[in-house]
Design a protein around this motif. Structure first.
Motif, short mmCIF file in Angstrom:
data_model
loop_
_atom_site.label_atom_id
_atom_site.label_comp_id
_atom_site.label_asym_id
_atom_site.label_seq_id
_atom_site.Cartn_x
_atom_site.Cartn_y
_atom_site.Cartn_z
N VAL A 31 -0.80 13.72 -5.74
CA VAL A 31 -1.07 12.29 -5.84
C VAL A 31 -2.42 12.06 -5.17
N LEU A 32 -3.34 11.43 -5.92
CA LEU A 32 -4.68 11.16 -5.42
C LEU A 32 -4.85 9.67 -5.16
N SER A 33 -5.50 9.34 -4.05
CA SER A 33 -5.86 7.95 -3.76
C SER A 33 -7.18 7.63 -4.44
N GLU A 34 -7.28 6.42 -4.96
CA GLU A 34 -8.49 5.98 -5.65
C GLU A 34 -9.13 4.83 -4.88
N ASN A 35 -10.45 4.89 -4.73
CA ASN A 35 -11.14 3.78 -4.07
C ASN A 35 -12.58 3.74 -4.53
N SER A 36 -13.20 2.64 -4.30
CA SER A 36 -14.64 2.51 -4.55
C SER A 36 -15.30 2.06 -3.26
N PHE A 37 -16.62 2.16 -3.21
CA PHE A 37 -17.35 1.67 -2.03
C PHE A 37 -17.09 0.18 -1.83
N PHE B 125 -14.87 -4.70 1.07
CA PHE B 125 -14.21 -6.00 1.08
C PHE B 125 -12.92 -6.01 1.88
N ASP B 126 -12.18 -4.90 1.85
CA ASP B 126 -10.89 -4.88 2.55
C ASP B 126 -10.55 -3.44 2.90
N LYS B 127 -10.77 -3.08 4.16
CA LYS B 127 -10.51 -1.70 4.60
C LYS B 127 -9.03 -1.37 4.58
N ASP B 128 -8.18 -2.41 4.54
CA ASP B 128 -6.74 -2.18 4.50
C ASP B 128 -6.16 -2.44 3.12
N ALA B 129 -7.01 -2.52 2.12
CA ALA B 129 -6.53 -2.80 0.77
C ALA B 129 -5.59 -1.70 0.27
N LYS B 130 -4.62 -2.07 -0.53
CA LYS B 130 -3.71 -1.11 -1.11
C LYS B 130 -4.42 -0.36 -2.24
N GLN B 131 -4.51 0.93 -2.09
CA GLN B 131 -5.26 1.73 -3.05
C GLN B 131 -4.43 2.07 -4.27
N ALA B 132 -5.11 2.16 -5.41
CA ALA B 132 -4.46 2.68 -6.60
C ALA B 132 -4.26 4.19 -6.44
N HIS B 133 -3.33 4.75 -7.21
CA HIS B 133 -3.04 6.17 -7.10
C HIS B 133 -2.94 6.81 -8.48
N LEU B 134 -3.34 8.07 -8.55
CA LEU B 134 -3.16 8.88 -9.74
C LEU B 134 -2.11 9.95 -9.43
N HIS B 135 -1.05 9.98 -10.20
CA HIS B 135 0.00 10.98 -10.07
C HIS B 135 -0.25 12.04 -11.15
N LEU B 136 -0.65 13.23 -10.76
CA LEU B 136 -1.12 14.23 -11.71
C LEU B 136 -0.30 15.52 -11.63
N LYS B 137 -0.02 16.08 -12.79
CA LYS B 137 0.64 17.39 -12.89
C LYS B 137 -0.20 18.29 -13.78
N THR C 120 -7.23 13.18 -1.45
CA THR C 120 -5.83 13.59 -1.37
C THR C 120 -4.96 12.50 -0.77
N ASP C 121 -3.86 12.20 -1.42
CA ASP C 121 -2.83 11.35 -0.84
C ASP C 121 -1.62 12.20 -0.48
N THR C 122 -1.02 12.85 -1.48
CA THR C 122 0.17 13.68 -1.24
C THR C 122 0.11 14.91 -2.15
N ILE C 123 0.25 16.08 -1.55
CA ILE C 123 0.36 17.31 -2.34
C ILE C 123 1.84 17.57 -2.57
N ILE C 124 2.24 17.55 -3.84
CA ILE C 124 3.66 17.66 -4.16
C ILE C 124 4.08 19.12 -4.32
N GLY C 125 3.19 19.93 -4.82
CA GLY C 125 3.49 21.34 -5.03
C GLY C 125 2.24 22.05 -5.50
N LYS C 126 2.40 23.26 -5.99
CA LYS C 126 1.25 24.04 -6.42
C LYS C 126 0.67 23.55 -7.75
N ASP C 127 1.37 22.63 -8.41
CA ASP C 127 0.86 22.13 -9.69
C ASP C 127 0.78 20.61 -9.76
N SER C 128 1.12 19.92 -8.66
CA SER C 128 1.18 18.45 -8.71
C SER C 128 0.58 17.84 -7.46
#
Length: 384
Positions: free
Chosen positions: A89-95, A100-112, A79-87
């Motif tokens: 934003v998820l954070s994406e990461n791999s091991f 390599f970088d604990k402070d790396a900027k993560q990709a995000h999926l914006h889903l509805k 979970t990154d941000t819960i926008i509502g009951k149908d939307s």
């Protein structure tokens, strides 16, 4: 696989002491519901940036966790941000990103949620790239539907004190929806994984017994500490936790792979956690061992592991493996799992590397294992 570590360390005590709560899945309506339920598991197929993906996504007590794979190893979602009951934003990461970088900027999926899937977009960490996401909930033959739920409880160290150290326990669990032979077998395996005796024992009763034993041990430890005299500061670290989570890493072709993540804090500088992977062959009603997937000698497998470790953890040819690990080699263990594309080995903290390095996961593509794959397994998984 979930950002697995951060999810569980983020759990807080939500309920009054000695007041257990069992939050069962409420996703019982039509697939065309336009609001997402509080708890669910969904298997989703579709595309991200035009590439075919399979996603396992679950939500428990409002918190999302999952993974998806396409042409390689898994990418983990949280979970990154819960926008509502149908939307959401998820954070994406791999091991490997975390390593390599604990402070790396993560990709995000914006889903509805659309009623039977998700539409949205994938955005890279610096927001310079954006691609469409199209996902539909699907359970083809050989995959299985599950509900998800949470049981949690807690107890005070000193019942008569308003402010007292507390021990808490939680179980995030999965339950097969089907009541046929496969569903019953899966539910027995899921109970066993959580420490409940398989059979007709209700999960809530089973979890309650485990919690009671845990609290009993906690109270005994408190009593032993009190015998040693004044406080001695032990109350500062007597807020114990014991959490576990079942999540799905693979669900298809008559196989279900369960990641059982457990974390605990029992005093000291930090807690500890570990994932145990359970590869379940539902078609043949058995828990798999490595020889059900590959017939390969340990030396050859070790070479493939070390080759992919170097590639995935960016160990240069001139550097030794012990620049990442404790030892200058990496042997296969029994903690394996798989998807349509390859075989992975999970090494938990302190197993082959330090706690700070987290879990070490090495993924071997099936195209490097074709000569060793068990023919029946290769046929079922679709490796040609």
């Amino acid at each position: 696989m979930k950002n697995l570590v951060f999810l569980l360390f983020g759990l807080v005590i939500l309920f009054a002491c000695n007041n257990p709560k069992n939050s069962a899945n409420d996703d019982t309506g039509s697939n065309l519901r336009t609001e997402l339920p509080e708890n669910f598991y969904k298997r989703l197929e579709g595309t991200i940036a035009g590439k075919r993906v399979v996603m396992n996504l679950q939500k428990v007590n409002g918190d999302y966790d999952g993974n998806y794979f396409y042409e390689g190893s898994w990418l983990n979602l949280s979970t990154d941000t819960i926008i509502g009951k149908d939307s959401v934003v998820l954070s994406e990461n791999s091991f490997y990103d975390y390593y390599f970088d604990k402070d790396a900027k993560q990709a995000h999926l914006h889903l509805k949620w659309t009623g039977n899937g998700f539409n949205g977009s994938w955005e890279n960490g610096d927001k310079t790239k954006n691609f469409p996401v199209r996902l539909v909930e699907k359970y083809p033959a050989g995959s299985y539907e599950f509900s998800a739920g949470l049981y949690e409880d807690s107890t005070k160290a000193f019942a008569d004190r308003t402010k007292s150290p507390v021990a808490s326990i939680s179980f995030e669990y999965l339950q097969a929806r089907a009541s046929d032979e496969s569903g019953n077998w899966l539910n027995n395996q899921l109970k066993r994984i959580s420490g409940i005796t398989p059979g007709n024992v209700d999960r809530e009763i089973g979890f309650k017994k485990i919690a009671e034993a845990y609290f009993s041990d906690y109270k005994k430890e408190i009593a032993e500490q009190q015998k040693s005299g004044p406080d001695r500061g032990f109350e500062e670290w007597m807020n114990y936790t014991n959490n576990s989570q079942q999540s799905i890493s693979y669900n298809g072709n008559g196989f279900v792979v369960i990641d059982f993540l457990a974390d605990a804090y029992t005093g000291g500088a930090h807690g500890n956690y570990s994932s145990t992977m359970f590869c379940l062959d539902v078609q043949h009603k058995k828990q798999m061992i490595l020889s059900d997937v590959v017939k390969i000698d340990s030396n050859t497998l070790q070479k493939l592991l070390e080759k992919n470790l170097r590639k995935q953890y960016n160990i240069k040819p001139q550097d030794e493996i012990n620049s990442v690990l404790f030892d200058n080699f990496l042997k296969p263990n029994k903690n394996f799992y798989f998807n349509d594309n390859g075989l992975a080995f999970m090494y938990n903290p302190y197993e082959v590397a330090s706690y700070a390095q987290g879990q070490i996961v090495v993924f071997i593509p099936f195209n490097e294992l074709k000569a060793y794959l068990v023919p029946a397994f290769a046929e079922r998984i679709g490796v040609k």
